[in-house]
Motif scaffolding. Sequence first.
Motif, PDB file in Angstrom:
ATOM      1  N   ASP A  46       0.823  -1.216   0.000  1.00 48.41           N
ATOM      2  CA  ASP A  46       0.000   0.000   0.000  1.00 48.41           C
ATOM      3  C   ASP A  46       0.851   1.257   0.000  1.00 48.41           C
ATOM      4  OD1 ASP A  46      -2.098  -1.749   0.108  1.00 48.41           O
ATOM      5  OD2 ASP A  46      -2.627  -1.348   2.197  1.00 48.41           O
ATOM      6  N   ALA A  47       1.929   1.251   0.784  1.00 49.58           N
ATOM      7  CA  ALA A  47       2.757   2.455   0.892  1.00 49.58           C
ATOM      8  C   ALA A  47       3.407   2.805  -0.434  1.00 49.58           C
ATOM      9  CB  ALA A  47       3.826   2.260   1.969  1.00 49.58           C
ATOM     10  N   TRP A  48       3.905   1.806  -1.148  1.00 50.21           N
ATOM     11  CA  TRP A  48       4.517   2.070  -2.446  1.00 50.21           C
ATOM     12  C   TRP A  48       3.473   2.483  -3.476  1.00 50.21           C
ATOM     13  CZ3 TRP A  48       9.408   2.988  -2.569  1.00 50.21           C
ATOM     14  CH2 TRP A  48      10.263   2.380  -1.655  1.00 50.21           C
ATOM     15  N   ARG A  49       2.311   1.872  -3.405  1.00 50.33           N
ATOM     16  CA  ARG A  49       1.249   2.258  -4.344  1.00 50.33           C
ATOM     17  C   ARG A  49       0.835   3.719  -4.123  1.00 50.33           C
ATOM     18  NH1 ARG A  49      -2.181  -1.150  -2.882  1.00 50.33           N
ATOM     19  NH2 ARG A  49      -3.817   0.138  -1.993  1.00 50.33           N
ATOM     20  N   ASP A  50       0.749   4.133  -2.876  1.00 48.96           N
ATOM     21  CA  ASP A  50       0.404   5.528  -2.581  1.00 48.96           C
ATOM     22  C   ASP A  50       1.444   6.483  -3.162  1.00 48.96           C
ATOM     23  OD1 ASP A  50      -1.804   4.636  -1.235  1.00 48.96           O
ATOM     24  OD2 ASP A  50      -0.952   4.881   0.777  1.00 48.96           O
ATOM     25  N   MET A  51       2.725   6.132  -3.037  1.00 46.91           N
ATOM     26  CA  MET A  51       3.765   7.008  -3.576  1.00 46.91           C
ATOM     27  C   MET A  51       3.697   7.074  -5.100  1.00 46.91           C
ATOM     28  SD  MET A  51       7.200   6.461  -1.274  1.00 46.91           S
ATOM     29  CE  MET A  51       6.936   4.764  -0.813  1.00 46.91           C
ATOM     30  N   LEU A  52       3.413   5.952  -5.742  1.00 44.30           N
ATOM     31  CA  LEU A  52       3.306   5.947  -7.197  1.00 44.30           C
ATOM     32  C   LEU A  52       2.112   6.768  -7.675  1.00 44.30           C
ATOM     33  CD1 LEU A  52       4.169   2.191  -7.809  1.00 44.30           C
ATOM     34  CD2 LEU A  52       5.483   4.130  -8.679  1.00 44.30           C
ATOM     35  N   GLU A  53       1.033   6.766  -6.898  1.00 40.90           N
ATOM     36  CA  GLU A  53      -0.143   7.528  -7.290  1.00 40.90           C
ATOM     37  C   GLU A  53       0.106   9.031  -7.273  1.00 40.90           C
ATOM     38  OE1 GLU A  53      -3.112   6.035  -4.644  1.00 40.90           O
ATOM     39  OE2 GLU A  53      -3.716   4.414  -6.006  1.00 40.90           O
ATOM     40  N   THR A  54       1.052   9.487  -6.460  1.00 38.38           N
ATOM     41  CA  THR A  54       1.340  10.925  -6.392  1.00 38.38           C
ATOM     42  C   THR A  54       2.586  11.317  -7.178  1.00 38.38           C
ATOM     43  OG1 THR A  54       2.583  10.607  -4.327  1.00 38.38           O
ATOM     44  CG2 THR A  54       0.223  11.122  -4.136  1.00 38.38           C
ATOM     45  N   ALA A  55       3.265  10.349  -7.777  1.00 39.48           N
ATOM     46  CA  ALA A  55       4.451  10.647  -8.578  1.00 39.48           C
ATOM     47  C   ALA A  55       4.038  11.182  -9.941  1.00 39.48           C
ATOM     48  CB  ALA A  55       5.300   9.386  -8.745  1.00 39.48           C
ATOM     49  N   PRO A  56       4.932  11.906 -10.619  1.00 41.17           N
ATOM     50  CA  PRO A  56       4.619  12.377 -11.977  1.00 41.17           C
ATOM     51  C   PRO A  56       4.195  11.220 -12.874  1.00 41.17           C
ATOM     52  CG  PRO A  56       6.621  13.415 -11.175  1.00 41.17           C
ATOM     53  CD  PRO A  56       6.257  12.373 -10.163  1.00 41.17           C
ATOM     54  N   ALA A  57       3.130  11.456 -13.642  1.00 37.02           N
ATOM     55  CA  ALA A  57       2.483  10.373 -14.396  1.00 37.02           C
ATOM     56  C   ALA A  57       3.213  10.073 -15.700  1.00 37.02           C
ATOM     57  CB  ALA A  57       1.032  10.719 -14.656  1.00 37.02           C
ATOM     58  N   GLU A  58       4.481   9.705 -15.602  1.00 35.59           N
ATOM     59  CA  GLU A  58       5.246   9.273 -16.774  1.00 35.59           C
ATOM     60  C   GLU A  58       4.858   7.832 -17.119  1.00 35.59           C
ATOM     61  OE1 GLU A  58       7.114  11.244 -18.457  1.00 35.59           O
ATOM     62  OE2 GLU A  58       7.051  12.924 -17.038  1.00 35.59           O
ATOM     63  N   PRO A  59       5.097   7.404 -18.362  1.00 40.51           N
ATOM     64  CA  PRO A  59       4.733   6.025 -18.728  1.00 40.51           C
ATOM     65  C   PRO A  59       5.329   4.970 -17.796  1.00 40.51           C
ATOM     66  CG  PRO A  59       5.186   7.278 -20.699  1.00 40.51           C
ATOM     67  CD  PRO A  59       5.523   8.182 -19.546  1.00 40.51           C
ATOM     68  N   VAL A  60       6.590   5.158 -17.379  1.00 42.69           N
ATOM     69  CA  VAL A  60       7.200   4.160 -16.489  1.00 42.69           C
ATOM     70  C   VAL A  60       6.475   4.125 -15.154  1.00 42.69           C
ATOM     71  CG1 VAL A  60       8.966   5.747 -15.561  1.00 42.69           C
ATOM     72  CG2 VAL A  60       9.382   3.278 -15.564  1.00 42.69           C
ATOM     73  N   THR A  61       6.033   5.291 -14.665  1.00 40.54           N
ATOM     74  CA  THR A  61       5.289   5.335 -13.411  1.00 40.54           C
ATOM     75  C   THR A  61       3.935   4.654 -13.559  1.00 40.54           C
ATOM     76  OG1 THR A  61       6.371   7.430 -12.891  1.00 40.54           O
ATOM     77  CG2 THR A  61       4.437   6.849 -11.590  1.00 40.54           C
ATOM     78  N   GLU A  62       3.257   4.905 -14.684  1.00 39.39           N
ATOM     79  CA  GLU A  62       1.956   4.272 -14.923  1.00 39.39           C
ATOM     80  C   GLU A  62       2.100   2.753 -15.007  1.00 39.39           C
ATOM     81  OE1 GLU A  62      -0.651   5.798 -14.558  1.00 39.39           O
ATOM     82  OE2 GLU A  62      -0.572   7.835 -15.324  1.00 39.39           O
ATOM     83  N   TYR A  63       3.200   2.289 -15.586  1.00 40.01           N
ATOM     84  CA  TYR A  63       3.442   0.841 -15.635  1.00 40.01           C
ATOM     85  C   TYR A  63       3.514   0.275 -14.213  1.00 40.01           C
ATOM     86  CZ  TYR A  63       6.151  -3.460 -15.666  1.00 40.01           C
ATOM     87  OH  TYR A  63       6.588  -4.727 -15.417  1.00 40.01           O
ATOM     88  N   HIS A  64       4.397   0.853 -13.390  1.00 36.46           N
ATOM     89  CA  HIS A  64       4.585   0.311 -12.042  1.00 36.46           C
ATOM     90  C   HIS A  64       3.345   0.518 -11.182  1.00 36.46           C
ATOM     91  CE1 HIS A  64       8.755  -0.856 -12.485  1.00 36.46           C
ATOM     92  NE2 HIS A  64       9.032   0.311 -13.040  1.00 36.46           N
ATOM     93  N   LEU A  65       2.654   1.646 -11.335  1.00 35.99           N
ATOM     94  CA  LEU A  65       1.414   1.867 -10.587  1.00 35.99           C
ATOM     95  C   LEU A  65       0.389   0.805 -10.948  1.00 35.99           C
ATOM     96  CD1 LEU A  65      -0.471   3.466  -8.769  1.00 35.99           C
ATOM     97  CD2 LEU A  65      -0.919   5.021 -10.692  1.00 35.99           C
ATOM     98  N   GLY A  66       0.264   0.499 -12.234  1.00 38.20           N
ATOM     99  CA  GLY A  66      -0.671  -0.536 -12.639  1.00 38.20           C
ATOM    100  C   GLY A  66      -0.335  -1.892 -12.041  1.00 38.20           C
ATOM    101  N   VAL A  67       0.960  -2.223 -11.980  1.00 37.94           N
ATOM    102  CA  VAL A  67       1.361  -3.491 -11.370  1.00 37.94           C
ATOM    103  C   VAL A  67       0.957  -3.523  -9.894  1.00 37.94           C
ATOM    104  CG1 VAL A  67       3.341  -4.924 -10.722  1.00 37.94           C
ATOM    105  CG2 VAL A  67       3.243  -3.910 -13.006  1.00 37.94           C
ATOM    106  N   ALA A  68       1.187  -2.426  -9.171  1.00 40.03           N
ATOM    107  CA  ALA A  68       0.828  -2.371  -7.753  1.00 40.03           C
ATOM    108  C   ALA A  68      -0.690  -2.443  -7.575  1.00 40.03           C
ATOM    109  CB  ALA A  68       1.384  -1.098  -7.124  1.00 40.03           C
ATOM    110  N   GLN A  69      -1.444  -1.772  -8.435  1.00 37.13           N
ATOM    111  CA  GLN A  69      -2.906  -1.827  -8.348  1.00 37.13           C
ATOM    112  C   GLN A  69      -3.416  -3.230  -8.664  1.00 37.13           C
ATOM    113  OE1 GLN A  69      -3.394   1.324 -11.167  1.00 37.13           O
ATOM    114  NE2 GLN A  69      -3.878   2.874  -9.614  1.00 37.13           N
TER     115      GLN A  69
END
Length: 662
Positions: free
Chosen positions: A480-503
């Motif tokens: 959960d903690a890492w997913r929260d950080m990814l949700e507030t990080a700049p929405a670059e494609p690499v971030t969206e990839y990792h956010l999707g994996v965490a979700q």
Amino acid sequence: MTTVRRAVLTLPAAPLGPDNPLPALHRLGAAAPSVDERDRAGLPRDMVRQLGHAPLRTLLPTRMRDGYGRERTPATLDTIEIENDHLKVTVLPGLGGRIHSLVHKSTGRADRELLDRELLYRNPVLQPAAFALNGAWFSGGIEWNIGARGHTTLSCGPLHAAVVPAPDGGEMLRLWEWERLRDLPFQVDLWLPADSPYLRVGVRIRNPHERAVPCYWWSNTAVPEDRRILAPADTAWHFGYERALRRVPVPCDEGGADRTYPLESTHAGDWFYALPDGQRRWIAALDAHGEGLVQTSTDRLLGRKLFVWGTGRGGRRWQEWLTEPGTPGYAEIQAGLARTQLEHPVLEAGEEASWLEVYGPLGADPATVHGADWAAARAGVETALAEALPRAEVDTAYERWLATAADTEPGPLLAQGSGWGALEVLRGGHVLPGTPFDPALLGDEQRPWVELLRTGALPAPDPGAAPEPGAAPWPTPVSDAWRDMLETAPAEPVTEYHLGVAQWAAGDLAQAVRSWERGLKNAAERWPLLYCLAVADREDGHRERAADRYAEAFEEQYGGDPLVTAALGRETVTVLLGANRPAEARAVLSRLPGEVRARGAFRCLEARLLLAEGRPDAARAVFDAGFEVADLKEGAEELGELWSRLTDEPLPDAYEFRMRPS
């Protein structure tokens, strides 16, 4: 004196090879076990509550470990030996902390020759097979299983290891790591008092989080299968590959077969012994002379179990598969936190679970041990255990270990595990006396996440460096903690990839798909996001769209990292065949390198493809030529199913891995 020292062991070994570079997105679909209504009413309340509780959705954040083969060559393994005048213990810190060997030195009776006696089943080879939750596992010795039902993802992974002062003033070996499926740190302390033939094992699992976490532990001990297995119970819950849990009498079932002898069972199965409340916890494997191994513990380690392979063709083939022809077979005696392995007890926020296990030799009157009177056999073993190692002595040793040694900081590392624990301590500020996760342990896989912690953004590609074509993204922590950080990080494609994996790991499947679709719009390298979307389609039953996306991902990645190409190609061919598109499957398979297509898994795909192309004789020729799927999963039946589509002839022994009645 007891010594703890580094050593080496040379065995014929199949190299582990690299991990699968693709994220382990595939959902785990094992259904909850069925329980006969006649038995359900008599189940303990905690068992009813815990059966099927908190199953894993996926194996994220771990990667599948499937890069091994079946060609064995002599290999040198690092070991740590613990030894006194009575016992010699060989530990493999780089392979899950497995105890490879437990030798009782110069033992015997007045009527028998003195000799060193191996108390375990010691595998003469190291042959990985797909039995761990994440793939690679090997048989033999004593293994420590934490995480969720099954063999731990650390089965073939390294643990941290160091020497710590033992409760008796000698030296103790500490093993520790951060288990990532449940996000929990744990330790295993092994010590051998100077005058004792009994190895003490102190285990502690800690929950440093502000939330409750499902917990799991089973210590699995491989023993020769020509033993009688004794435990203080008159009934057991039997669980076979039919996935039904039913209560049965011990030692003999309704058909009269004595299931306390592993070779009396035709099919593989588990027997979880129903030990009465207040009963001392123990299990023993004794030979025809009444001698062998006993395991006992403090009461927190509640369950005891026997696993057998059975004498059927499938069970014998698996035993041969895990070692080499001519090697004697084995069974497993096990001890766990719950009554069965189908349960996951809860570890509350800030809580820890700890206990002491003891392993060593035991001898009892053979006529009693192997007599028809089960109550007398049990009592004879329990009496022998009480004389050799009183229950109060085990309880006292546990209390002393917990009070004086469990928190002691270890000395210099004898072996190094992963950097994931260091990352979690850095993120959460956890204080874990006795199990340090030093920042110096942070490695390449953790560095992007350190950057996210420090700056709030994942690192951008280095503009001065040429990108590695077709390389897999780095692994994603998914709590959960890492997913929260990814949700507030700049929405670059690499971030969206990792956010999707965490979700996806959290079960938020629709949001994961939206994240991957957003990332795909501006991605310079599209295949990782296409792959994730293809898996989502496959899991949701959209066969045609999944096949399209797999094919597109393969096309875009092709020519990049060959390890990724092989892993992605295998899945793509499988999905195209499932969508009844054999021409496209053939096009993908033909583009893989020859050495990849020669592997057993791809030869099996070739047979499936030939059958789909209407060429059953050519598919049969693939079987006749012979192939071995190195990462064939436990209980796998696909080889038998494919063979039955080709011929009515009996399945050859080489392909017989079915572990249940036909």
